[in-house]
Design an enzyme around this catalytic site. Structure first.
Site, PDB file in Angstrom:
ATOM      1  N   ARG A  46      34.847  33.761  45.067  1.00  0.00           N
ATOM      2  CA  ARG A  46      35.082  34.400  43.756  1.00  0.00           C
ATOM      3  C   ARG A  46      35.778  33.449  42.777  1.00  0.00           C
ATOM      4  O   ARG A  46      36.643  33.881  42.014  1.00  0.00           O
ATOM      5  CB  ARG A  46      35.928  35.672  43.900  1.00  0.00           C
ATOM      6  N   ARG A  65      36.970  37.598  37.348  1.00  0.00           N
ATOM      7  CA  ARG A  65      37.817  38.232  36.333  1.00  0.00           C
ATOM      8  C   ARG A  65      39.188  37.595  36.144  1.00  0.00           C
ATOM      9  O   ARG A  65      39.865  37.887  35.167  1.00  0.00           O
ATOM     10  CB  ARG A  65      37.968  39.722  36.659  1.00  0.00           C
ATOM     11  N   ARG A  86      32.324  38.872  29.813  1.00  0.00           N
ATOM     12  CA  ARG A  86      32.115  40.222  30.338  1.00  0.00           C
ATOM     13  C   ARG A  86      32.318  41.281  29.266  1.00  0.00           C
ATOM     14  O   ARG A  86      31.734  42.354  29.344  1.00  0.00           O
ATOM     15  CB  ARG A  86      33.086  40.478  31.494  1.00  0.00           C
ATOM     16  N   ASP A 129      25.355  38.584  42.801  1.00  0.00           N
ATOM     17  CA  ASP A 129      26.011  39.573  43.645  1.00  0.00           C
ATOM     18  C   ASP A 129      25.144  39.871  44.857  1.00  0.00           C
ATOM     19  O   ASP A 129      23.920  39.748  44.793  1.00  0.00           O
ATOM     20  CB  ASP A 129      26.303  40.872  42.889  1.00  0.00           C
ATOM     21  N   TYR A 151      26.875  49.417  52.061  1.00  0.00           N
ATOM     22  CA  TYR A 151      26.872  49.861  50.655  1.00  0.00           C
ATOM     23  C   TYR A 151      25.711  50.816  50.369  1.00  0.00           C
ATOM     24  O   TYR A 151      25.854  51.773  49.613  1.00  0.00           O
ATOM     25  CB  TYR A 151      26.792  48.662  49.704  1.00  0.00           C
TER      26      TYR A 151
HETATM   27  O1  1CP Z   1      32.297  33.682  44.559  1.00  0.00           O
HETATM   28  C1  1CP Z   1      31.802  33.575  43.434  1.00  0.00           C
HETATM   29  O2  1CP Z   1      32.398  33.064  42.459  1.00  0.00           O
HETATM   30  C2  1CP Z   1      30.350  33.980  43.242  1.00  0.00           C
HETATM   31  C3  1CP Z   1      30.126  35.294  42.768  1.00  0.00           C
HETATM   32  C4  1CP Z   1      30.158  36.514  43.651  1.00  0.00           C
HETATM   33  C5  1CP Z   1      29.971  36.682  45.033  1.00  0.00           C
HETATM   34  C6  1CP Z   1      29.832  35.614  46.084  1.00  0.00           C
HETATM   35  C7  1CP Z   1      30.291  37.810  43.104  1.00  0.00           C
HETATM   36  C8  1CP Z   1      30.541  38.099  41.679  1.00  0.00           C
HETATM   37  N1  1CP Z   1      30.099  38.732  44.103  1.00  0.00           N
HETATM   38  C9  1CP Z   1      29.922  38.077  45.297  1.00  0.00           C
HETATM   39  C10 1CP Z   1      29.649  38.660  46.611  1.00  0.00           C
HETATM   40  C11 1CP Z   1      30.022  40.061  46.877  1.00  0.00           C
HETATM   41  N2  1CP Z   1      29.793  41.172  46.100  1.00  0.00           N
HETATM   42  C12 1CP Z   1      30.610  40.511  48.080  1.00  0.00           C
HETATM   43  C13 1CP Z   1      30.901  39.618  49.255  1.00  0.00           C
HETATM   44  C14 1CP Z   1      32.106  38.785  49.034  1.00  0.00           C
HETATM   45  C15 1CP Z   1      33.420  39.501  49.028  1.00  0.00           C
HETATM   46  O3  1CP Z   1      33.710  40.184  50.019  1.00  0.00           O
HETATM   47  O4  1CP Z   1      34.144  39.335  48.044  1.00  0.00           O
HETATM   48  C16 1CP Z   1      30.774  41.889  48.002  1.00  0.00           C
HETATM   49  C17 1CP Z   1      31.382  42.805  49.036  1.00  0.00           C
HETATM   50  C18 1CP Z   1      30.255  42.306  46.754  1.00  0.00           C
HETATM   51  C19 1CP Z   1      30.176  43.685  46.228  1.00  0.00           C
HETATM   52  C20 1CP Z   1      30.964  43.769  44.983  1.00  0.00           C
HETATM   53  N3  1CP Z   1      30.519  43.321  43.780  1.00  0.00           N
HETATM   54  C21 1CP Z   1      32.294  44.201  44.839  1.00  0.00           C
HETATM   55  C22 1CP Z   1      33.190  44.748  45.934  1.00  0.00           C
HETATM   56  C23 1CP Z   1      33.220  46.224  45.920  1.00  0.00           C
HETATM   57  C24 1CP Z   1      34.087  46.825  46.999  1.00  0.00           C
HETATM   58  O5  1CP Z   1      33.571  47.209  48.054  1.00  0.00           O
HETATM   59  O6  1CP Z   1      35.305  46.938  46.780  1.00  0.00           O
HETATM   60  C25 1CP Z   1      32.631  44.047  43.489  1.00  0.00           C
HETATM   61  C26 1CP Z   1      33.920  44.411  42.810  1.00  0.00           C
HETATM   62  C27 1CP Z   1      31.494  43.468  42.846  1.00  0.00           C
HETATM   63  C28 1CP Z   1      31.387  43.046  41.431  1.00  0.00           C
HETATM   64  C29 1CP Z   1      31.550  41.596  41.206  1.00  0.00           C
HETATM   65  N4  1CP Z   1      30.789  40.623  41.814  1.00  0.00           N
HETATM   66  C30 1CP Z   1      31.143  39.388  41.339  1.00  0.00           C
HETATM   67  C31 1CP Z   1      32.180  39.597  40.350  1.00  0.00           C
HETATM   68  C32 1CP Z   1      32.826  38.505  39.545  1.00  0.00           C
HETATM   69  C33 1CP Z   1      32.432  40.976  40.279  1.00  0.00           C
HETATM   70  C34 1CP Z   1      33.400  41.668  39.352  1.00  0.00           C
HETATM   71  C35 1CP Z   1      32.608  42.502  38.413  1.00  0.00           C
HETATM   72  C36 1CP Z   1      33.102  42.585  37.012  1.00  0.00           C
HETATM   73  O7  1CP Z   1      32.999  41.599  36.244  1.00  0.00           O
HETATM   74  O8  1CP Z   1      33.542  43.666  36.621  1.00  0.00           O
END
Ligand code: 1CP
Length: 346
Positions: free
Chosen positions: A30, A34, A43, A79, A156
């Site tokens: 990540r 954010r 965003r 994502d 999910y």
């Molecule tokens: O790492 C990076 O910089 C690349 C971007 C990336 C990756 C690898 C994003 C952007 N998402 C992911 C993978 C991802 N998405 C995972 C596996 C990694 C981890 O465990 O962190 C998971 C579980 C998700 C699902 C997801 N997408 C969540 C988690 C939800 C939960 O169960 O609590 C969330 C919050 C997102 C949204 C998301 N994805 C990425 C970002 C920057 C965001 C935030 C969204 C926003 O801008 O509001």
């Protein structure tokens, strides 16, 4: 196939292959997100999945942390949930809640709603973002592609959103084992194709995120997680034998030996396992990635530096990719991310 400029910094790929490196390469899960004001600014203009679906904007977000920090890798901004979307499910990003599915899979009969799409076509925006980002990187550092693991995606798709227990998804494993296996098999088949196409498009290492592996008992992990993780890496290796593949099975320490035995080149560790214990149990069969507690980044710069020193020492030289044990938090201070990165490189 595309042709790209040669790599100037290949530390990540060498560490993944357990070749000697002068220091551990470092990137952060990540690292685009954010906690960066420049990401929040983008965003505020666009919905999350509009950024993801625009190759131009996704490339820009991917490169944001590299403008700030001397990172040793870029990870494509996307994502894991683009796969359920490609299978026909609707996912929205709800402020303060994260991803929400409008119609999660409730019963095995719902599997009939799912499609097995041609990913070349359905997810072209990901492949185009990879190619564009790889061009813009111009060989500066390697580009990482990724996907969610079969079990984490199923979690999910059935649960419909994030959850502490994922009890609905887990109940499928006990009540509907056959349907669960059918779903996991289909997801795995798509993921093999997905990662292979990401590599064709320019990804130089790919990572499988099994964020919810640790929710399963060792027995359920052996039945519903591990076989699909293995099938996934074997399928990718059959197409791209030379591209390193990382698995991050968060919380599934009991699976460490089995993952070490598999074809994964790198095993990502969360912060709840001692690096020395992981090294001992993996015994040279894979490189390791991780594993500083992300909450250390809330501490003083001095504390971060000393925690990084301890971590780097605990892993020892070679075959280590420095990272946090999970992703950046939205309220982390970017300056402290910079201190973490510098401390690894010192
Ligand atoms: O790492 C990076 O910089 C690349 C971007 C990336 C990756 C690898 C994003 C952007 N998402 C992911 C993978 C991802 N998405 C995972 C596996 C990694 C981890 O465990 O962190 C998971 C579980 C998700 C699902 C997801 N997408 C969540 C988690 C939800 C939960 O169960 O609590 C969330 C919050 C997102 C949204 C998301 N994805 C990425 C970002 C920057 C965001 C935030 C969204 C926003 O801008 O509001």
């Amino acid at each position: 196939m595309h042709s790209f400029p040669p790599l100037q910094n290949d530390l990540l790929l060498r560490a993944a292959r357990q070749e000697p490196t002068p220091r551990a390469p470092v990137w952060i899960m990540r690292q685009a997100g954010r906690y960066l004001p420049e990401y929040r600014a983008m965003r505020s203009e666009d919905a999350f999945f509009s950024l993801v679906r625009s190759p131009e904007l996704a490339a820009e977000v991917t490169l944001q942390p590299l403008e700030r920090f001397p990172l040793d890798a870029a990870i494509i901004f996307s994502d894991i949930l683009v796969i359920p979307q490609a299978m026909g499910m609707t996912v929205e990003m709800v402020k303060g809640q994260g991803p929400v599915f409008t119609q999660p899979l409730d019963a095995p009969t719902d599997l009939a709603r799912l499609q097995m799409p041609a990913l070349q076509g359905a997810l072209d925006y990901v492949f185009e973002a990879l190619t564009l980002t790889r061009r813009r990187l111009a060989g500066r550092v390697p580009l990482i592609g990724f996907c969610g693991a079969p079990w984490t995606l199923m979690a999910y798709m059935v649960e419909g959103s994030g959850s502490k227990t994922f009890s609905h998804a887990k109940s499928w494993l006990y009540r509907h084992p056959e349907a669960s296996h059918a779903l996991l098999r289909d997801i795995t088949d798509l993921l093999i194709e997905y990662l292979a196409l990401q590599i064709d498009a320019g990804a130089q290492l790919v990572q499988v995120f099994d964020t919810w592996a640790g929710l399963l008992s060792p027995d359920s992990f052996d039945r519903f997680c591990l076989p699909y993780l293995v099938r996934l890496v074997d399928g990718v290796k059959a197409r791209h034998p030379d591209v390193p593949v990382t698995v991050f099975a968060r919380g599934a320490h009991h699976g460490l030996e089995a993952l070490a035995e598999s074809a994964y080149d790198v095993i990502g560790l969360d912060w709840t396992i001692d690096p020395r214990e992981a090294r001992r149990r993996v015994a040279g069969r894979a490189a390791l990635q991780g594993n500083l507690d992300p909450c250390v980044l809330y501490a003083s710069q001095e504390t971060i530096r000393s925690a990084v020193r301890d971590m780097v020492q605990a892993f020892g030289p070679g075959g280590h990719i420095a990272n946090l044990g999970h992703g950046m938090h939205p309220d982390h201070d970017p300056v402290h991310a910079g201190v973490f990165i510098e401390a690894v490189q010192e």
